[in-house]
Design a protein around this motif. Structure first.
Motif, PDB file in Angstrom:
ATOM      1  N   THR A 163       0.833  -1.202   0.000  1.00 52.61           N
ATOM      2  CA  THR A 163       0.000   0.000   0.000  1.00 52.61           C
ATOM      3  C   THR A 163       0.868   1.253   0.000  1.00 52.61           C
ATOM      4  O   THR A 163       0.518   2.266  -0.636  1.00 52.61           O
ATOM      5  CB  THR A 163      -0.950  -0.002   1.214  1.00 52.61           C
ATOM      6  N   LEU A 215      -5.156  -0.059  -6.634  1.00 52.60           N
ATOM      7  CA  LEU A 215      -5.528  -0.452  -5.277  1.00 52.60           C
ATOM      8  C   LEU A 215      -6.722  -1.400  -5.364  1.00 52.60           C
ATOM      9  O   LEU A 215      -7.712  -1.088  -6.031  1.00 52.60           O
ATOM     10  CB  LEU A 215      -5.908   0.788  -4.464  1.00 52.60           C
ATOM     11  N   ASN A 249       2.332   3.382   6.579  1.00 53.50           N
ATOM     12  CA  ASN A 249       2.031   2.031   6.090  1.00 53.50           C
ATOM     13  C   ASN A 249       3.203   1.094   6.315  1.00 53.50           C
ATOM     14  O   ASN A 249       3.025  -0.052   6.734  1.00 53.50           O
ATOM     15  CB  ASN A 249       1.676   2.083   4.606  1.00 53.50           C
ATOM     16  N   PRO A 262      -5.406   2.436   3.760  1.00 56.62           N
ATOM     17  CA  PRO A 262      -5.842   2.475   2.366  1.00 56.62           C
ATOM     18  C   PRO A 262      -6.728   3.673   2.044  1.00 56.62           C
ATOM     19  O   PRO A 262      -7.012   3.937   0.883  1.00 56.62           O
ATOM     20  CB  PRO A 262      -6.617   1.162   2.210  1.00 56.62           C
TER      21      PRO A 262
END
Length: 264
Positions: A22, A33, A57, A64
């Motif tokens: 991510t 994504l 991340n 996200p």
């Protein structure tokens, strides 16, 4: 989604691996994504926050979804992030930092959804048609929709769902600075003033460290005001005479060298 991107996402079986992939998506080396159209990219208003989001991340806070704060006529938008953490220590750091900064916090897990439904969450955008809400609890079906046909769902099920929101709408430095501080490298604790040369423990002479050594006898000239409690010699002699409790009686300690660290 390209074959290369699909392979990257399918190879991510843990929350840490999902965070790495991510982060690459935020930075642009992964173009798609899961759960979105092909080549879905972050909103342009988040461009200045990509570095913080990617670092978070990689540190274990899988994010996200995020939005920048803005005010534009009737539109009131709060800076916000929502994601997943599996490390208890990182959850504590995030919650502590958010509370200190005055951010709004929502913590959920999939059991919250099973027992109480999604909940109300926090409305982060108003005045732009339908309101946008962050922080509602996500169940298994929601996670499967976010990461369709990927093993990532199994890694996310036990994770804590965390949402952080700036309480004021408009451009925010508070949220991003707090996120960077909470997910950055931990500040090392100051070095102890006394170290035992034998095992490196910081036990003083009347304590016992976990390694079973006798600790270190401090230099009273270097550490004024540090006094050793008096040993009850009568009790020691009585126990010796009766032959009882000998294991609990500490014998006189031989002096050991003390290392005084510079600057302390």
């Amino acid at each position: 989604m390209s074959r290369a991107d699909r392979a990257r996402w399918r190879a991510a079986h843990t929350l840490g691996a999902l965070g790495q992939t991510t982060a690459d998506w935020w930075e642009g080396t992964v173009r798609s994504l899961p759960g979105h159209r092909a080549n879905h990219r972050p909103h342009p208003t988040l461009t200045g926050h990509i570095t913080v989001l990617a670092a978070a991340n990689r540190a274990g806070f899988l994010i996200p979804a995020a939005q920048a704060g803005l005010t534009n006529g009737a539109v009131q938008q709060h800076a916000a992030v929502q994601g997943f953490v599996s490390e208890a220590a990182l959850v504590r750091r995030l919650v502590h930092a958010a509370e200190e900064a005055g951010l709004e916090i929502v913590l959920n897990d999939w059991l919250d959804f099973e027992h109480d439904g999604p909940g109300t969450g926090i409305t982060v955008t108003t005045g732009d048609g339908d309101d946008v809400v962050f922080g509602q609890a996500l169940g298994r079906a929601d996670l499967q929709a976010m990461w369709p046909k990927l093993p990532a769902v199994h890694a996310l099920m036990p994770a804590t769902q965390i949402t952080l929101v700036d309480p004021l709408p408009g451009p925010s430095t508070l949220l991003w600075a707090t996120l960077a501080a909470a997910t950055g490298p931990a500040v090392p604790a100051p070095a102890p003033a006394i170290l035992c040369r034998e095992c490196g423990c910081t036990a003083i002479s009347w304590q016992v460290c976990n390694d079973g050594c006798s600790g270190v006898r401090p230099d009273r000239r270097a550490l004024p005001g540090l006094h050793r409690p008096q040993r009850d010699h009568r009790l020691v002699e009585e126990l010796r005479r009766r032959g009882e409790g000998m294991r609990s009686v500490r014998r006189p300690l031989l002096p050991r060298r003390v290392v005084l660290l510079p600057g302390l």
